[in-house]
Each structure stands twice: as C-alpha cells, then as structure tokens.
Design an enzyme around this catalytic site. Structure first.
Site, PDB file in Angstrom:
ATOM      1  N   GLU A   1       0.790  -1.229   0.000  1.00  0.00           N
ATOM      2  CA  GLU A   1       0.000   0.000   0.000  1.00  0.00           C
ATOM      3  C   GLU A   1       0.826   1.285   0.000  1.00  0.00           C
ATOM      4  O   GLU A   1       0.785   2.059   0.975  1.00  0.00           O
ATOM      5  CB  GLU A   1      -0.954   0.003   1.198  1.00  0.00           C
ATOM      6  CG  GLU A   1      -1.847  -1.223   1.277  1.00  0.00           C
ATOM      7  CD  GLU A   1      -2.925  -1.130   2.362  1.00  0.00           C
ATOM      8  OE1 GLU A   1      -2.861  -0.227   3.208  1.00  0.00           O
ATOM      9  OE2 GLU A   1      -3.859  -1.966   2.347  1.00  0.00           O
TER      10      GLU A   1
ATOM     11  N   GLU B   1      -5.242  -8.798   1.137  1.00  0.00           N
ATOM     12  CA  GLU B   1      -5.865  -8.461   2.424  1.00  0.00           C
ATOM     13  C   GLU B   1      -7.354  -8.203   2.220  1.00  0.00           C
ATOM     14  O   GLU B   1      -7.745  -7.523   1.264  1.00  0.00           O
ATOM     15  CB  GLU B   1      -5.284  -7.171   3.039  1.00  0.00           C
ATOM     16  CG  GLU B   1      -3.933  -7.321   3.679  1.00  0.00           C
ATOM     17  CD  GLU B   1      -3.417  -6.005   4.271  1.00  0.00           C
ATOM     18  OE1 GLU B   1      -4.225  -5.184   4.736  1.00  0.00           O
ATOM     19  OE2 GLU B   1      -2.185  -5.826   4.253  1.00  0.00           O
TER      20      GLU B   1
HETATM   21  C1  FCB Z   1      -4.311  -2.228   5.740  1.00  0.00           C
HETATM   22  C2  FCB Z   1      -2.925  -2.559   6.226  1.00  0.00           C
HETATM   23  C3  FCB Z   1      -2.882  -3.601   7.316  1.00  0.00           C
HETATM   24  C4  FCB Z   1      -4.016  -3.433   8.295  1.00  0.00           C
HETATM   25  C5  FCB Z   1      -5.333  -3.312   7.585  1.00  0.00           C
HETATM   26  C6  FCB Z   1      -6.517  -3.197   8.493  1.00  0.00           C
HETATM   27  O1  FCB Z   1      -4.314  -0.952   5.185  1.00  0.00           O
HETATM   28  O2  FCB Z   1      -2.124  -2.995   5.161  1.00  0.00           O
HETATM   29  O3  FCB Z   1      -1.627  -3.560   7.917  1.00  0.00           O
HETATM   30  O4  FCB Z   1      -3.769  -2.364   9.111  1.00  0.00           O
HETATM   31  O5  FCB Z   1      -5.302  -2.202   6.723  1.00  0.00           O
END
Ligand code: FCB
Length: 460
Positions: free
Chosen positions: A175, A355
C-alpha cells in the site's frame, strides 16, 4: 442448505488451484523491537509522539510473535490454509537501512520460512509494510529522498539472496498510497509529515524503489515472482452533484490510476499531474519506464469503498450503511465492481487478494469469541471475489486479514481484525467463531478438490 452444503457450494466457485491464506505484518505482531541488534523503525519513533496512537501503545511487544514463532505457525497450520502472507522488517535485517545483513534477523526469517514449508504452507513475503529503518528517516528524510529507493533495492537483493531459494513470491511494497498519503500528507501514520508535495514525491520514490527492487531481485535470483500490493477501492461521489463527482474522479486518480497507470501503463495519468501542479513530484528521465517492470502478480487489498464530496474530500461512510468497528462501510458488491473494473481497464497480471477482513468489538466469553458480523463480512466478501472470477477476472488467491488481533497502527490495540483473539495480558490466542468458519471453508475446498482429483484418477 446445511452449513456444510453451503460451504461446499461456495468453495466450488473457485478454480482448482485457488490459494487460501491468512496475512499479517512484521511491526503489527513481532514485538522484540530491539532484539538481536534490530534497529528502530519509523513506527517506533512515531509511537513516542504524544497522541499519535489512540491508546498510547507501541509495537515493543505486540503479539510477541518473534518469541512464539513455532506456536503461531501451528495456529496457521491448524486453519488448513496453504499460504501465509507476512512481511519482513527491514530494520531487523539492516538495523540502519544499509550495509551487511544482521545474522539474527536473517535467522528469524529463515526459521519462519522453513517452519512454513515444513507445515506445507507457502510463504508470501512482503518487503516493506511501513516499518522503515528510523535511521533513514532521521538522517536522510526517508522516502522523501531518492536515495532511499536505491537502498531499498539493495535490501531487496539481499533478501532475494537469503530467502529466494525457498520463497517464490515477493511483494515489494504494501500500500504505497498509505505510506505517501497517510504518512506524509495527512500525517496520521509514521513518519507524521503533513505536506502534499512531499507526499507525492514519496509516492514516486516508493514506485521507483519498486521498479529498482524488481530488477535487483530478478538479477539476484531468476526464479522469484515479483509483485506489489495496492489498497484499491471504488470511489463514489456522496451526492449526484457535479462538484462531488469531480472530487470523486480526482480521488480515483490519486488512489487508483496514479499507481495502476504507473505500474501497468508506464506513465502517470497526465490529468492527475496537471491537477497536482506545484505538488507534482520530480520525475527523472527514464523513471516511468523503470517503474513499469513486468509484474508476476498484483496484490489487491480491499476493505471498503471510498465516499467523497466537496465538503468531505476524504472517505466517510454513508448514512444507514452498516459499518465495521473502524467505521468502514460493509460493501461486498463494491469489491466485485473494483475487480471487474481493474480487469476492464488494465492488462492485468494474475491477482491475489492480499488483504480483506474486518474489525469488530470482540469479547472473550467462557473461552470463546462469537463474532457473527466478522463471519458475515468474510463470507460476503469471499463470495464477491467468486462473482468477479465468474465474470472472468483472474484471481488466484485470498488472504484473510488477519491471522491474529494485532497493533492496528494509529488505533493501537483498540481494533481487532484477527481470526485468532489475542489476550494481550497473557498472549493467549483463541480461535474466534469466524476463524472456525474460514477453516471449514478451506477444508471444504480441499475436500472437494481431492475428491474430484480422486474421482478423475479412478475413472476408467
Ligand atoms: C491495511 C494494512 C494492514 C491493516 C489493515 C486493516 O491498510 O495494510 O496492515 O492495518 O489495513
């Protein structure tokens, strides 16, 4: 339909080599902040700023994962998933962000990788999940300075040498929008800078470092797969007004097209550069080609859609839409929409959902955690991925965020994303009900697959 029939039906909607996994990151779980000569990271420094972290906490101990490695790897194995996404702490490997590697750091990641392979779990490593060696920030302005991109490439090559014989998949950044925008424009994440011009320079240097690292890793080891992980979301206007639509289009340019165009088209979107004006980064000749190295995969992190308006240009939730404990909208259809749009607009490499998950206020009652909302979130989002696959998007895997409750950045330990509940006083881990559901999904998937393989073998 019984529970097991509906799990079987859901698992059937994924291709046969689909990968189920869980994810974490170094700073959020490892602790052992100064063990074995490890250097401080910018998050160690940031946590010391009064008011920066909601509960005034830090990552000194976190989930103490560093000292509980084997037991934690057993927890992953216990889920029956075949992949684990983790990140490598740069200052654990190079305390000051340059020079030879620390043996203790490499040893730890060797144990992690070997422990995964021993348990039949494929390692998916991320090189940078926000914990920059503090030294690079204190003395060299961190990502604001171009030299950090070259140091990152050296670190990447070092990791490819050390782990690339056993780890196939490496993501360079997690990110980069967060590093740039939350870290350097809004200043709510480390290093806490508030300057849009610097933020865009950081965004450029992160992408440049990705290109340099991809080259360095591939020349260190030809066998590695190199990709990057982006946080992507559909961006909606809060109202039908033209002005709100303009803001939404601009935010989409900054969040999605800035990164996707640079990586997959070899050029930043001209309209975004124009809009940035004096805040546009300095880009040296050849940088854009360097950034657009071929990608073996793209990691997509999705949590919620972005809603913006002239009055509230950054994301907020709409009235009446359910939200998680982060205040983030629960919107699985937007996930499908995002994936289909990426597939339509870009010539994509294989995608992994690196994620996805949700925070809710969990409570441990009589040794268990009932979290029906998280379970519903995961189920609806897994199903949204299946919808995208059904529409032709090449998604190869899904990593649930997160293995454990952990240090949630500026929220400290106040937000719980884990499928294992962590009691921070005792470090005991308890599988939540949603985790049981995810484990059952993985089991149903693998059962169906082995069943199908067996049937094919037995066919005359
Ligand atoms: C993302 C991050 C991760 C975590 C989630 C909830 O942006 O990559 O580390 O904090 O959000």
């Amino acid at each position: 339909m019984t529970d097991s029939e509906s799990l079987a039906a859901l698992s059937h909607r994924f291709p046969k080599n689909f990968l189920w996994g869980v994810a974490s990151s170094a700073f959020q779980i490892e602790g052992a902040a100064a063990t074995g000569g490890k250097g401080a990271s910018i998050w160690d420094d940031f946590c010391r700023i009064p008011g920066a972290i909601a509960d005034g906490s830090d990552g000194q101990i976190a989930c103490d994962h560093y000292h509980r490695l084997d037991a934690d790897l057993d927890l992953i194995a216990g889920l029956g998933v075949k992949a684990y996404r983790f990140s490598i702490s740069w200052p654990r490997v190079q305390a000051m962000g340059s020079g030879p590697s620390l043996k203790s750091g490499i040893d730890f990641y060797n144990r992690l990788v070997d422990g995964l392979l021993l348990r039949g779990i494929e390692p998916y490593a991320t090189l940078y999940h926000w914990d920059l060696p503090a030294e690079l920030q204190r003395k060299h302005q961190g990502w604001a300075d171009r030299s950090t991109a070259y140091r990152f490439a050296e670190y990447a090559a070092l990791i490819a040498h050390a782990l690339g014989d056993r780890v196939r998949s490496f993501a360079t950044h997690n990110e980069p929008w967060v590093t740039a925008t939350l870290g350097h424009e809004l200043g709510i994440f480390a290093p806490g800078v508030k300057n849009r011009g610097i933020a865009m320079q950081v965004a450029h240097h992160c992408l440049l470092s990705h290109g340099l690292a991809a080259q360095a890793m591939r020349s260190a080891r030809r066998s590695v797969d190199v990709g990057i992980v982006l946080n992507l979301s559909p961006v909606y206007a809060a109202s039908a007004s033209l002005a709100d639509h303009r803001v939404a289009a601009r935010e989409d340019g900054l969040l999605v097209r800035w990164y996707m165009d640079a990586l997959l088209r070899g050029a930043y979107p001209r309209d975004v550069l124009e809009y940035l004006g004096a805040d546009a980064p300095q880009i040296s000749a050849g940088d854009e080609q360097l950034i657009a190295q071929s990608l073996d995969f793209l990691g997509v992190n999705y949590y919620h859609p972005i809603i913006c308006s002239v009055a509230r240009p950054f994301s907020h939730a709409r009235e009446g839409v359910p939200v998680t404990d982060m205040g983030w909208e629960v919107a699985p259809a937007s996930f499908t929409e995002l994936l289909v749009r990426l597939d339509r607009d870009y010539d994509l490499p294989p995608l992994y959902i690196t994620e996805n998950g949700a925070a809710y206020r969990d409570v441990l009652v009589e040794g268990g955690v009932e979290d029906p909302e998280r379970r519903a979130y995961i189920e609806s989002h897994v199903s949204a991925v299946a919808d995208a696959i059904g529409q032709g998007v090449d998604v190869r895997g899904y990593f649930l965020w997160s293995l454990l409750d952990n240090f949630e950045w500026a929220s400290g330990y106040t937000k719980r994303f884990g499928i294992y509940y962590v009691d921070y006083a005792t470090q005991a881990r308890t599988l939540k009900r949603s985790g049981v559901w995810f484990k059952n999904l993985a089991a149903a998937f693998h059962r169906e697959r082995t069943g199908a393989a067996l049937a094919a073998e037995l066919r005359p």
